[in-house]
Design an enzyme around this catalytic site. Structure first.
Site, PDB file in Angstrom:
ATOM      1  N   GLY A 199       0.805  -1.220   0.000  1.00  0.00           N
ATOM      2  CA  GLY A 199       0.000   0.000   0.000  1.00  0.00           C
ATOM      3  C   GLY A 199       0.838   1.270   0.000  1.00  0.00           C
ATOM      4  O   GLY A 199       0.571   2.204  -0.764  1.00  0.00           O
ATOM      5  N   ASN A 226      -9.172   3.514   8.116  1.00  0.00           N
ATOM      6  CA  ASN A 226      -8.610   2.366   8.825  1.00  0.00           C
ATOM      7  C   ASN A 226      -8.895   2.391  10.322  1.00  0.00           C
ATOM      8  O   ASN A 226      -8.771   1.383  10.990  1.00  0.00           O
ATOM      9  CB  ASN A 226      -7.100   2.298   8.586  1.00  0.00           C
ATOM     10  CG  ASN A 226      -6.409   3.601   8.909  1.00  0.00           C
ATOM     11  OD1 ASN A 226      -6.808   4.659   8.429  1.00  0.00           O
ATOM     12  ND2 ASN A 226      -5.395   3.538   9.739  1.00  0.00           N
ATOM     13  N   GLN A 228      -8.069  -0.200   2.692  1.00  0.00           N
ATOM     14  CA  GLN A 228      -9.006  -0.890   3.589  1.00  0.00           C
ATOM     15  C   GLN A 228     -10.345  -1.207   2.917  1.00  0.00           C
ATOM     16  O   GLN A 228     -11.224  -1.782   3.551  1.00  0.00           O
ATOM     17  CB  GLN A 228      -9.254  -0.052   4.849  1.00  0.00           C
ATOM     18  CG  GLN A 228      -8.048   0.065   5.762  1.00  0.00           C
ATOM     19  CD  GLN A 228      -7.600  -1.269   6.344  1.00  0.00           C
ATOM     20  OE1 GLN A 228      -8.271  -2.301   6.202  1.00  0.00           O
ATOM     21  NE2 GLN A 228      -6.452  -1.273   6.998  1.00  0.00           N
ATOM     22  N   SER A 253      -3.530  -2.965  -1.094  1.00  0.00           N
ATOM     23  CA  SER A 253      -2.479  -3.741  -0.449  1.00  0.00           C
ATOM     24  C   SER A 253      -2.967  -5.176  -0.243  1.00  0.00           C
ATOM     25  O   SER A 253      -4.052  -5.388   0.293  1.00  0.00           O
ATOM     26  CB  SER A 253      -2.145  -3.098   0.894  1.00  0.00           C
ATOM     27  OG  SER A 253      -1.233  -3.904   1.583  1.00  0.00           O
ATOM     28  N   CYS A 285      -0.378   1.002  12.503  1.00  0.00           N
ATOM     29  CA  CYS A 285       0.832   1.575  11.913  1.00  0.00           C
ATOM     30  C   CYS A 285       1.305   2.790  12.688  1.00  0.00           C
ATOM     31  O   CYS A 285       2.478   3.096  12.711  1.00  0.00           O
ATOM     32  CB  CYS A 285       0.600   1.984  10.482  1.00  0.00           C
ATOM     33  SG  CYS A 285      -0.078   0.677   9.502  1.00  0.00           S
TER      34      CYS A 285
END
Lengths: 379, 407
Positions: A69, A149, A179, A199, A324
């Protein structure tokens, strides 16, 4: 283990990993090699890319394979701006962007671009009135997160595209769809955007692979130069078996999506109902239009991190904010942009559900949350 | 063929057998009087302990120096030097080469030794310093310097020049029972050997300060144990791992450390529920001190050690410190009390705890902090704040739920 962190990464199915091994053994050659083994790999990859294009409803030649991603997003934003300098240096993003976009935007700022941030509505989606205002002046690009996300809020992409078409038809739209894949049904063609990043590991493939769709005719500059693979746009030897595995994962994710979404909605309802029945005082932070697999909520009197650790003690794994950015320990910018009070932001946890979770697991989780509240919240 | 070197006065000198060993110079200990032997004995025991994991070494004491002699050929000398340089009580260490022989042999060895230093053809300035411990040696120190300097210049005319004021390296020659040559002097930690300064209980949090406080007391010869208050799930298990790691990082200096992890969660909940919000931190610290003191006594520790620094945070005002000290009878050592944060950080970097200390896991001091904690609590305030708590029961509870980790 009860895994409720599918938004951070999905655990790939054993069959899919076995499929990867099979493909790796069957197509070991470099697809650029001109011998017959190379040709076989090339053919297998082309067929996988056709399969992906079918899943995403785009043309195969619009699809680029990347490492994930973040690379896709960097390439979409930097690459398209570099190749379309005539569009100017004004770039729009929303306040709800993932750091892959937000940090790339910071980089743009340090390289002469002017980045404007559009606020979020209370529902956690881009404020369309503010956007309309911003589109009175020309802009080179809008980068927008599709499914947030942290909250699961789904952006009204079609409406944004309509606004663009009527106000600034030249402006490029990049959608961070990381997402969205596997969580809602979308079609690149119907969305009408110019660039779409995704991703693999968010929809069941292993980590280390992603994709970028760039609408036919939209120019982009490569980030990675080298052997000229993928039409010269993304050099580097292609990982044929991994591309094949992502194609298979995309296909599986798309199968019976509506049915799976219903099932996950059922899990979400069960979770919230059970918490209420058990007398847990909580506030749902995910807006009504959110995808059901991402449930953000705050339990009264308990910090998100404390609850996370209490659940971890029962082998239940959830997240606070986005995984993240958790390492940086900053409070969620997205929740702040939704103008939620401090206590709720600090108390937020993200429970992400998938079809692999069961009702029994959800009951166990609700019970564990209730126990944690009894133990830890001020009486 | 006949060996022509067996006869004849012009026989070229052969390199004598050499040994590589470590020269250890003592600091403050050398100033001790009657009990000097005790300090030296402790220091040698500490050095032996630290070398145990590195290889077989003989550690002995002669001519006011301590020597570490490797017994294995492939002993890791670099690791040994590093380990010894962290033992308190030592001013400096040098890797040295020893051999028997006269001044000619010394010159020959010097030339051979310098070969490695100059291996890549680099040009360097040098000077020679010598000490003559063996007063029967026919040459005096300045003469030894001259001879060795001349031999080196003759051997490396293109590469070496003499600079007595600011040389690139100093070539040291010591003539004692044997001859010793070396060119490196590594600064060590000074201080006194751990074990000579009694035992203290360090209140270890996950922050920057407390490991430094432990290091400082240890440098005065204090043997330390550590106590950590773990409040899972308010603090994560990573936070506990971090504290274990911090204690482990201190062991090269402090020697082995016993870490006591107190399960503090329920105690903390009771404090939160039954004392005024703005006094939570003070009450918590008073209870921690009580538990630490009781544990210290049972472990033969005669002092508590904290990383507090005056005025650094709300609970570290003079009034805050007075109220926490009031609940214990033993001395509380606060080596950082007058230190600037920057200096503490610098020391933490030097000893290698800083990077671990700044890992972002909360310690239990920060979880329940009130928005406006009391900064100048009076004793009466603190006692009143504890009125609703069964202090003795809480202290007992803490003492009964301890995990012991030996590092």
């Amino acid at each position: 283990m009860i895994y409720l962190d599918h938004t951070a990464t999905m655990i790939p199915e054993r069959e899919l990993l076995e499929y990867y091994v099979e493909c790796a053994l069957e197509y070991p050659a470099n697809p650029a090699s001109i011998h017959s083994a190379g040709f076989a790999a090339r053919k297998a990859q082309a067929s996988a890319i056709n399969q992906l294009a079918k899943s995403f409803d785009c043309r195969p030649e619009e699809l680029l394979i990347t490492s994930g991603g973040s690379e896709s997003i960097n390439m979409a934003i930097k690459g398209a701006l570099a190749a379309n300098k005539r569009l100017g240096q004004r770039v729009l993003i929303s306040e709800g962007e993932h750091s892959a976009v937000a940090e790339t935007a910071k980089w743009l700022t340090s390289h002469g671009y002017i980045v404007e941030t559009i606020g979020l509505s209370a529902e956690g989606i881009i404020d369309l009135k503010q956007l309309e205002q911003a589109l009175k002046k020309p802009a080179a690009m809008l980068s927008l997160i599709y499914v947030n996300n942290e909250t699961g809020a789904a952006a009204p992409v079609e409406e944004v595209v309509r606004l663009r078409n009527s106000l600034q038809p030249d402006m490029l739209i990049h959608v961070d769809g990381v997402q969205a894949c596997g969580k809602l049904s979308w079609s690149f063609k119907r969305l009408g955007v110019d660039l779409f990043s995704g991703s693999g590991h968010k929809f069941g493939a292993p980590r280390g692979i992603g994709f970028l769709i760039h609408r036919y005719g939209i120019k982009i500059e490569p980030l990675i130069h080298g052997g000229g693979q993928q039409r010269g746009l993304r050099s580097g030897t292609e990982n044929v078996p991994l591309v094949m595995t992502m194609a298979r994962a995309a296909e599986i994710a798309n199968n019976d999506l509506a049915q799976k979404t219903d099932y996950i909605s059922g899990l979400k309802r069960q979770l919230l109902d059970r918490l209420t029945e058990l007398g847990v005082s909580y506030m749902p932070l995910s807006p009504v239009n959110a995808v059901p697999g991402i449930v953000s909520l705050a339990v009264e009197g308990l910090r998100g991190e404390t609850l996370l650790h209490a659940l971890e003690n029962n082998e239940i794994f959830v997240s606070t904010g986005s995984a993240c950015s958790s390492k940086k320990r900053e409070e969620s910018a997205v929740l702040r942009a939704m103008k939620l009070p401090e206590d709720l932001i600090k108390g937020s946890i993200r429970i992400s559900l998938s079809k692999s979770n069961t009702i029994e697991e959800i009951d166990t989780v609700a019970e564990a949350i209730s126990q944690a509240v009894k133990w830890l919240v001020r009486r | 063929m006949e060996d022509i070197n067996k006869h004849g006065i012009d026989k070229p000198l052969e390199l004598a057998a050499t040994e590589e060993l470590i020269l250890i110079r003592l600091g403050e200990i050398a100033l001790k009087g009657m009990n000097r032997g005790k300090f030296e004995g402790q220091l040698m025991r500490n050095i032996r302990n630290r070398l145990r994991n590195i290889g077989k070494f003989e550690v002995n004491h002669s001519q006011s120096r301590v020597w570490a002699i490797p017994l294995d050929e492939d002993a890791d000398m670099a690791a040994a030097l590093d380990a010894i340089s962290k033992v308190f009580g030592i001013v400096s260490v040098s890797p040295v080469r020893s051999f028997h022989g006269d001044i000619d042999q010394i010159c020959l060895q010097a030339v051979e030794y310098a070969r490695l230093l100059l291996a890549d053809g680099r040009k360097m300035s040098f000077k020679v310093e010598s000490r003559r411990g063996d007063k029967n040696f026919p040459l005096k120190s300045p003469e030894i310097c001259r001879e060795v300097g001349a031999a080196l210049l003759l051997a490396y005319p293109e590469q070496l020049t003499v600079d007595v004021n600011n040389p690139d390296f100093v070539f040291y020659v010591e003539v004692r029972d044997l001859n010793y040559i070396y060119h490196t002097v590594i600064k060590a930690q000074k201080g006194l050997p751990v074990g000579m300064g009694g035992r203290g209980m360090l209140l270890l949090s996950g922050g920057i300060d407390s490991p430094v406080a432990g290091y400082m007391m240890s440098s005065r010869g204090m043997q330390i144990e550590a106590i950590y208050f773990h409040a899972f799930p308010f603090t994560s298990n990573q936070a506990k791992e971090k504290v274990i790691e911090l204690a482990r990082l201190l062991t090269p200096y402090a020697g082995s450390i016993r870490l006591h992890v107190v399960n503090f969660t329920d105690i903390q909940l009771k404090i939160r529920d039954d004392s005024p919000t703005d006094m939570i931190t003070i009450v918590m610290r008073r209870i921690m001190m009580r538990i630490a003191e009781r544990l210290a006594i049972s472990r033969g520790c005669k002092a508590l050690i904290t990383g507090e620094s005056l005025g650094q945070v709300a609970s570290q005002t003079l009034e805050g410190l007075v109220t926490t000290d009031h609940v214990v009878a033993c001395p509380v050592f606060r080596p950082l009390i007058g230190m600037d944060k920057d200096d503490t950080v610098q020391l933490a970097r030097k000893i290698g705890t800083f990077e671990t200390s700044i890992l972002p896991y909360e310690d239990c001091c920060t979880v329940f902090v009130a928005k406006h904690p009391k900064t100048h609590p009076s004793l009466a305030h603190a006692e009143e704040a504890e009125a609703a708590l069964d202090i003795e029961a809480l202290v007992e509870q803490g003492l009964n739920d301890i995990e012991v980790i030996d590092l």
